[in-house]
Design a protein around this motif. Structure first.
Motif, PDB file in Angstrom:
ATOM      1  N   PHE A 187     -16.305   4.962   1.189  1.00 26.05           N
ATOM      2  CA  PHE A 187     -15.231   5.719   1.841  1.00 26.05           C
ATOM      3  C   PHE A 187     -14.258   6.303   0.815  1.00 26.05           C
ATOM      4  CE2 PHE A 187     -15.541   2.842   5.882  1.00 26.05           C
ATOM      5  CZ  PHE A 187     -16.777   3.398   6.166  1.00 26.05           C
ATOM      6  N   TYR A 188     -14.000   5.560  -0.248  1.00 23.10           N
ATOM      7  CA  TYR A 188     -13.079   6.026  -1.286  1.00 23.10           C
ATOM      8  C   TYR A 188     -13.602   7.303  -1.945  1.00 23.10           C
ATOM      9  CZ  TYR A 188     -10.251   5.785  -5.584  1.00 23.10           C
ATOM     10  OH  TYR A 188      -9.408   6.059  -6.637  1.00 23.10           O
ATOM     11  N   ALA A 189     -14.912   7.324  -2.237  1.00 27.67           N
ATOM     12  CA  ALA A 189     -15.513   8.532  -2.830  1.00 27.67           C
ATOM     13  C   ALA A 189     -15.361   9.717  -1.894  1.00 27.67           C
ATOM     14  CB  ALA A 189     -16.979   8.285  -3.154  1.00 27.67           C
ATOM     15  N   ALA A 190     -15.581   9.482  -0.582  1.00 29.87           N
ATOM     16  CA  ALA A 190     -15.453  10.568   0.394  1.00 29.87           C
ATOM     17  C   ALA A 190     -14.008  11.048   0.500  1.00 29.87           C
ATOM     18  CB  ALA A 190     -15.955  10.103   1.757  1.00 29.87           C
ATOM     19  N   ASN A 191     -13.067  10.150   0.287  1.00 31.94           N
ATOM     20  CA  ASN A 191     -11.658  10.554   0.292  1.00 31.94           C
ATOM     21  C   ASN A 191     -11.336  11.429  -0.916  1.00 31.94           C
ATOM     22  OD1 ASN A 191      -8.793   9.548  -1.043  1.00 31.94           O
ATOM     23  ND2 ASN A 191      -8.612  10.075   1.123  1.00 31.94           N
ATOM     24  N   LYS A 192     -11.813  11.020  -2.082  1.00 31.10           N
ATOM     25  CA  LYS A 192     -11.513  11.771  -3.297  1.00 31.10           C
ATOM     26  C   LYS A 192     -12.189  13.143  -3.286  1.00 31.10           C
ATOM     27  CE  LYS A 192      -8.849   8.855  -5.316  1.00 31.10           C
ATOM     28  NZ  LYS A 192      -7.420   9.196  -5.490  1.00 31.10           N
ATOM     29  N   LEU A 193     -13.384  13.214  -2.762  1.00 27.49           N
ATOM     30  CA  LEU A 193     -14.132  14.474  -2.753  1.00 27.49           C
ATOM     31  C   LEU A 193     -13.705  15.408  -1.637  1.00 27.49           C
ATOM     32  CD1 LEU A 193     -17.811  13.389  -3.456  1.00 27.49           C
ATOM     33  CD2 LEU A 193     -16.553  15.129  -4.721  1.00 27.49           C
ATOM     34  N   TYR A 194     -13.487  14.838  -0.456  1.00 26.81           N
ATOM     35  CA  TYR A 194     -13.315  15.683   0.735  1.00 26.81           C
ATOM     36  C   TYR A 194     -11.989  15.460   1.465  1.00 26.81           C
ATOM     37  CZ  TYR A 194     -18.373  15.661  -0.084  1.00 26.81           C
ATOM     38  OH  TYR A 194     -19.622  15.734  -0.660  1.00 26.81           O
ATOM     39  N   GLY A 195     -11.174  14.523   0.980  1.00 29.68           N
ATOM     40  CA  GLY A 195      -9.888  14.278   1.620  1.00 29.68           C
ATOM     41  C   GLY A 195      -9.986  13.505   2.919  1.00 29.68           C
ATOM     42  N   LEU A 196     -11.090  12.808   3.151  1.00 31.14           N
ATOM     43  CA  LEU A 196     -11.278  12.092   4.415  1.00 31.14           C
ATOM     44  C   LEU A 196     -10.520  10.771   4.417  1.00 31.14           C
ATOM     45  CD1 LEU A 196     -15.124  12.554   5.009  1.00 31.14           C
ATOM     46  CD2 LEU A 196     -13.237  14.066   5.678  1.00 31.14           C
ATOM     47  N   SER A 197     -10.045  10.380   5.591  1.00 27.15           N
ATOM     48  CA  SER A 197      -9.457   9.054   5.788  1.00 27.15           C
ATOM     49  C   SER A 197     -10.220   8.333   6.895  1.00 27.15           C
ATOM     50  CB  SER A 197      -7.974   9.149   6.135  1.00 27.15           C
ATOM     51  OG  SER A 197      -7.784   9.892   7.331  1.00 27.15           O
ATOM     52  N   PHE A 198     -10.287   7.000   6.792  1.00 28.15           N
ATOM     53  CA  PHE A 198     -11.116   6.186   7.680  1.00 28.15           C
ATOM     54  C   PHE A 198     -10.262   5.124   8.337  1.00 28.15           C
ATOM     55  CE2 PHE A 198     -13.713   8.029   4.454  1.00 28.15           C
ATOM     56  CZ  PHE A 198     -14.951   8.286   5.043  1.00 28.15           C
ATOM     57  N   THR A 199     -10.328   5.060   9.653  1.00 26.23           N
ATOM     58  CA  THR A 199      -9.584   4.052  10.407  1.00 26.23           C
ATOM     59  C   THR A 199     -10.562   3.283  11.279  1.00 26.23           C
ATOM     60  OG1 THR A 199      -7.645   5.504  10.496  1.00 26.23           O
ATOM     61  CG2 THR A 199      -7.718   3.633  12.038  1.00 26.23           C
ATOM     62  N   GLU A 200     -10.716   1.987  11.009  1.00 25.31           N
ATOM     63  CA  GLU A 200     -11.615   1.207  11.864  1.00 25.31           C
ATOM     64  C   GLU A 200     -11.009   1.095  13.252  1.00 25.31           C
ATOM     65  OE1 GLU A 200     -14.666  -2.549  11.746  1.00 25.31           O
ATOM     66  OE2 GLU A 200     -13.197  -2.327  10.122  1.00 25.31           O
TER      67      GLU A 200
END
Length: 675
Positions: free
Chosen positions: A366-379
């Motif tokens: 998830f961290y990689a996806a945040n750095k690359l695409y600005g995504l945030s994840f909420t369980e």
């Protein structure tokens, strides 16, 4: 079923949950058959309205109407087949057995409809936007390819073949799962598992207890030939038992003989290909892929084989030297790790404490996806998955807008197919205003309650790989469902997932997630450097193992119509020998008896896709490195030009738009040590 009963069926009601997530808490097995029946009837009525429309055919009343049709059937099928692969039961398997041929017959009724095909032929595409024009083009191609222009006698035989093949595929899938479960190896003494970690031994004890073998130890299998525990088990006889249990699946010695199903399917597929005007099933399957021809596929696989085998033989010599004796197939992984440790000072099994599942997911994937695409994840624990182990996350873009839902189902169980995969539950479409809901399935042994889930390095790779598929589905930005997300040619679909693997050892990512589960200590930088340096070690084995499966797939599916393959094990042996990849020490990644990809999945004559896609992947890794690596600008470019476009433009053109040119093979040859 009465009107009230239909009204109470949760599969037939619009879901009130975010992103149309199915209401799994209300869905029971008895809901599926009535839902399928209504979905079949509704879809056929919608198709009849299109084919019998008295107005001249145009885009809106024919092509777009086709895209709007069948939404209930698609919904029910996506939910059902997700459950039947992830958490099946005898009741669900009986439904699958009944539904599979019905689905085949239903699709034949549409794809073989000459009148429907004629309407598409009459659509004037002048003035249509690019995506709409491509939609018409793809429908026309599909009608021809699937037999809509054939005579009635040929169509009838196609219907019979498609129905039978559907039944056989379902049976292969179910029998293969039963064989996988029955092949688990039971050990009486803990000493037989020396070399495994305390967590792995605890998981084996728990698995044995669940099968009524308290005080013993059960090693369950994963779908490929090579089993992870072979890297660590000190006891040679234990390794041999585990290896032989794996590679003998489907031969009918102690399980169901899936080999005979494979022979039936290969010969029937060859007959079907002939009716459709192709020389073989492989020719038929290649006709709508990115590979230009079957000859080009054969050439590529043939080009790789000699170098891969040469590397594998060199590795075998090093293993024998390390062992001090000749080695057997069950010794390969064990001594390979010893050579890796002696040459590169890398002990992969010893790294597991640094790869704890929660950190790998949250601080890695998830961290990689945040750095690359600005995504945030909420369980979202308030949203229920289809099984207690299936967890739900909501994903947002950096501007706060909702992107979709991600379901992670990571643990193995007897009710789940082996291997790892991604599938959608809801497919993005601007036509309907839908956003994506996607699932990742893995098969990680579940530790006892309260114990951490420690991953092997290969399982870390799988987490990143499958999430690459998930991103491909989540980022979809298309109008028509036919082009959504991973609805791309099979030999392109593995490409985005392979690209996502590049971040596993990227400095900023690995330093964030690879931390000891007890102390929080980061994986030492010198160990990470050694991992990078050791990447080429084992490529001879890995490439030969993969090519064995890919070439075996081609052998089965390049059968001429009417050819009799004879004994399937003899056929398999001859195919590997003829392809130059017959090494006793390296069985194919999948042997015929448990090759679910090609006999129970969508990869028949298409297992080559992994290495075909890897050509694009290796080029993409080079592009990221040339352009600064892990950055929002790079991630946004990859998302915009490739991950979001689905199949609304030609996939190879999407690659050109991203890379600026066609792909070259040299980066892949270098990566695999084949040049």
């Amino acid at each position: 079923m009465t009107v009230d009963e239909l009204r109470e069926n949760p599969l037939l009601r619009e879901s009130p949950l975010p992103y149309r997530l199915p209401v799994f808490s209300e869905i029971r097995a008895e809901h599926y058959l009535p839902a399928f029946e209504k979905a079949f009837a509704d879809h056929l009525a919608e198709i009849e309205a299109i084919r019998n429309n008295p107005e001249p055919a145009d885009f809106a009343n024919t092509a777009e109407a086709m895209e709007r049709s069948g939404t209930l059937l698609r919904h029910v099928a996506l939910v059902f087949f997700n459950i039947s692969s992830s958490d099946t039961s005898e009741q669900l398997q009986a439904i699958e057995t009944a539904i599979a041929p019905r689905l085949s017959e239903h699709m034949d009724a549409i794809q073989l409809d000459s009148k429907l095909y004629e309407r598409f032929s009459q659509i004037d595409t002048a003035g249509l936007d690019r995506e709409s024009g491509r939609l018409v083009e793809k429908y026309r191609e599909e009608f021809i390819r699937m037999g809509a222009a054939l005579d009635d006698q040929a169509k009838q035989r196609l219907r019979e073949l498609n129905s039978t093949l559907s039944e056989l595929s379902t049976k292969f899938s179910q029998d293969s799962l039963a064989n996988l479960n029955s092949a688990a190896v039971l050990f009486d003494e803990v000493a037989e598992l020396a070399g495994l970690s305390s967590n792995e031994i605890a998981a084996a004890a728990s698995a044995a207890e669940q099968t009524g073998n308290l005080g013993k130890y059960l090693l369950t299998l994963i779908q490929p030939s090579a089993q992870p525990a072979l890297e660590s088990l000190h006891n040679r006889q234990s390794r041999r038992r585990l290896h032989e249990a794996s590679i003998s699946r489907g031969q009918g010695l102690t399980d169901t003989r899936t080999l005979d199903l494979a022979v039936q399917m290969a010969t029937l597929r060859a007959e079907r290909a002939q009716i459709l005007g192709f020389e073989s099933h492989a020719d038929f399957e290649t006709s709508d892929q990115t590979a230009p021809s079957l000859a080009s596929i054969n050439s590529m696989l043939g080009q790789f084989a000699p170098a891969a085998v040469k590397n594998a033989l060199a590795e075998a010599a090093a293993l024998a030297e390390e062992a001090g004796h000749s080695i057997e197939p069950w010794d390969w992984s064990y001594y390979s790790e010893k050579v890796r440790k002696s040459r590169y000072d890398v002990d992969l099994p010893a790294l597991k404490p640094y790869f704890e599942l929660e950190r790998v997911l949250n601080d890695g994937v998830f961290y990689a996806a945040n750095k690359l695409y600005g995504l945030s994840f909420t369980e979202r624990p308030d949203l229920q998955g289809y099984h207690p182990d299936a967890r739900v996350w909501e994903i947002h873009n950096d501007d706060g807008s909702g992107l979709g839902l991600f379901i992670g189902d990571y643990y193995t169980r007897d009710s789940k197919n082996g291997g790892a995969w991604m599938n959608p539950l809801v497919e993005q479409s601007d036509l309907f205003g839908w956003q994506s809901v996607v699932v990742n399935n893995l098969n990680i042994p579940k530790p006892p309650a309260g114990e951490p889930t420690l991953l092997s390095y290969d399982e870390v790779v799988t987490c990143f790989h499958e999430f690459g598929h998930a991103l491909h589905g989540l980022f979809s930005d298309v109008r028509y469902p036919r082009f959504s997300g991973t609805e791309v040619p099979r030999d392109f679909v593995e490409y985005p997932s392979q690209v996502n693997e590049m971040w596993i050892l990227w400095p900023e990512i690995v330093s964030n997630y690879a931390r000891h589960y007890e102390t929080g200590e980061p994986l030492p930088e010198e160990t990470i450097e050694k991992l990078r340096a050791a990447k080429l070690w084992g490529e001879g084995f890995a490439t030969t193992e993969y090519l064995g499966a890919a070439l075996l797939d081609q052998a089965w599916h390049q059968l001429a119509p009417g050819a009799e393959p004879g004994d399937p094990l003899a056929f398999e042996a001859a195919a590997l020998e003829n392809a130059g990849v017959s090494l006793d020490l390296i069985p194919p990644r999948y042997r015929t008896g448990y090759f679910n990809h090609i006999f129970a999945g969508g990869y028949s004559a298409g297992y080559y896709a992994y290495i075909w896609s890897e050509v694009l992947d290796a080029e993409t890794v080079e592009w990221f490195k040339e352009n600064g690596g892990l950055s929002r600008a790079n991630g946004d470019h990859f998302r915009k030009e490739l991950l979001s476009v689905g199949n609304r433009i030609d996939p190879l053109q999407a690659f050109r738009n991203f890379r600026g040119r066609d792909a070259r093979i040299e980066p892949l040859l270098t990566r695999r040590g084949l040049n």
